[in-house]
Design an enzyme around this catalytic site. Structure first.
Site, PDB file in Angstrom:
ATOM      1  N   HIS A  48      -7.378  -3.871  -3.705  1.00 17.80           N
ATOM      2  CA  HIS A  48      -6.239  -3.198  -3.095  1.00 17.80           C
ATOM      3  C   HIS A  48      -6.020  -3.805  -1.706  1.00 17.80           C
ATOM      4  CE1 HIS A  48      -3.587   0.280  -2.443  1.00 17.80           C
ATOM      5  NE2 HIS A  48      -4.034   0.259  -1.202  1.00 17.80           N
TER       6      HIS A  48
ATOM      7  N   ASP B 142      -8.649  -2.831  -8.005  1.00 17.06           N
ATOM      8  CA  ASP B 142      -8.061  -1.632  -7.397  1.00 17.06           C
ATOM      9  C   ASP B 142      -8.266  -0.455  -8.352  1.00 17.06           C
ATOM     10  OD1 ASP B 142      -6.464   0.364  -6.291  1.00 17.06           O
ATOM     11  OD2 ASP B 142      -4.896  -1.038  -5.680  1.00 17.06           O
TER      12      ASP B 142
ATOM     13  N   CYS C 188       0.852  -1.194   0.000  1.00 14.17           N
ATOM     14  CA  CYS C 188       0.000   0.000   0.000  1.00 14.17           C
ATOM     15  C   CYS C 188       0.887   1.244   0.000  1.00 14.17           C
ATOM     16  CB  CYS C 188      -0.961  -0.015   1.185  1.00 14.17           C
ATOM     17  SG  CYS C 188      -2.153  -1.366   1.162  1.00 14.17           S
TER      18      CYS C 188
END
Length: 319
Positions: free
Chosen positions: A295, A264, A213
């Site tokens: 994600h 995502d 991330c």
């Protein structure tokens, strides 16, 4: 936001991530507003960002992912030392040593979490960048998993200057990191590389990095500015702005493997930009996109994100 400012790019990414967390019912409204207000500067702006969201459980992921093919060769520097190790490596595992560490940085003693094999041949080095929750148990486990697979590994704590992850309110982690100059962030990881390279029984000339991330975005920035880095594996992190790629991509030395979830929606639109920059500069880049994965699909402690098949395949490719 100014898209040419690297910290604005990071802040925008974090805002998008928290909006998605609320939309998929990973956090309640109060938590979402608290975290977003820290990034936007006001509760009103935070409330406006989630005003159009109707929290609902995400759809169930498919049983198995498919990977998008890439014309570029797989980065060989990111391949297996031993077989890939799955989640749940204990800090008392007899094959590794793992502990919180401190090491010198730019005018500060930095904090981190390190793990490495207790025996065997000299180990390659891997840096790990945490997501927007700091060095939590998941990142510690990632570090131990890499050690058990044969790597000397260090997760750098970007919250060091606030006393470390344990001293920072979870709702303030993103605000703290978004306010850090990118030069400081990159410098902390370059200091971490020197620490790893100075340990006994390591291969200092074989240095890699991975991040998740927020940490995936940091991995890109460290790779662009650290010529001794040989391999980088960003997991679904923000991709640098076009002006940064134009200025820094020619200096990239690492082979890069980017791992992305097909669902995502705020990272994937930038994939063509990084592909073009890597191609124009003759760099080694491979991407894998997992259909149906979201994600954060590697986070087994986040059931609304985790995609077991995608996580397993991505982890094996990371090695």
């Amino acid at each position: 936001m100014n898209p040419t400012n690297p910290n604005d790019t990071l802040r925008g990414y974090l805002i998008d991530e928290f909006v998605e967390d609320y939309a998929l019912a990973r956090v309640d409204r109060r938590t979402a507003i608290t975290r977003l207000a820290g990034l936007t500067g006001s509760v009103a702006a935070a409330a406006a960002l989630i005003a159009g969201c109707s929290p609902a459980a995400p759809p169930s992921p498919p049983a198995a992912p498919t990977a998008a093919p890439s014309p570029n060769p797989t980065p060989t520097a990111a391949r297996t030392v031993r077989a890939a190790v799955g989640p749940g490596v204990s800090s008392t595992d007899p094959e590794i040593e793992a502990a919180a560490v401190q090491f010198p940085g730019q005018g500060v003693t930095l904090m981190g979490y390190a793990a490495r094999p207790k025996a065997g041949p000299a180990a390659p080095c891997v840096l790990v960048c945490h997501a927007n929750r700091g060095i939590n148990p998941h990142i510690q486990d990632i570090t131990r998993r890499l050690a058990k697979a044969g790597f000397a590994t260090l997760a750098v704590d970007l919250l060091t200057r606030e006393g470390g992850t344990e001293k920072v309110d979870p709702n303030g982690v993103s605000r703290t990191i978004a306010a850090m100059p990118m030069d400081t962030i990159v410098g902390d990881f370059q200091a971490g590389a020197k620490y790893l390279q100075g340990l006994p029984n390591v291969r200092g000339d074989r240095l890699g990095m991975t991040g998740f991330c927020l940490g995936g975005g940091v991995t890109w920035r460290v790779a662009l500015r650290t010529p001794e880095l040989r391999a980088a594996v960003p997991f679904y992190g923000t991709i640098p702005a076009d002006d940064i790629l134009a200025a820094e991509a020619p200096n990239l030395k690492a082979a890069v493997l980017g791992l992305y979830g097909g669902a995502d929606t705020f990272v994937n639109p930038r994939i063509p930009a990084i592909e073009q920059a890597m191609r124009q500069n003759g760099k080694t880049f491979e991407k894998v996109i997992y259909d149906g994965a979201q994600h954060g699909f590697n986070e087994e402690n986040e059931p609304t994100r985790y995609h077991a098949a995608a996580a397993k395949d991505a982890w094996e490719k990371t090695h």
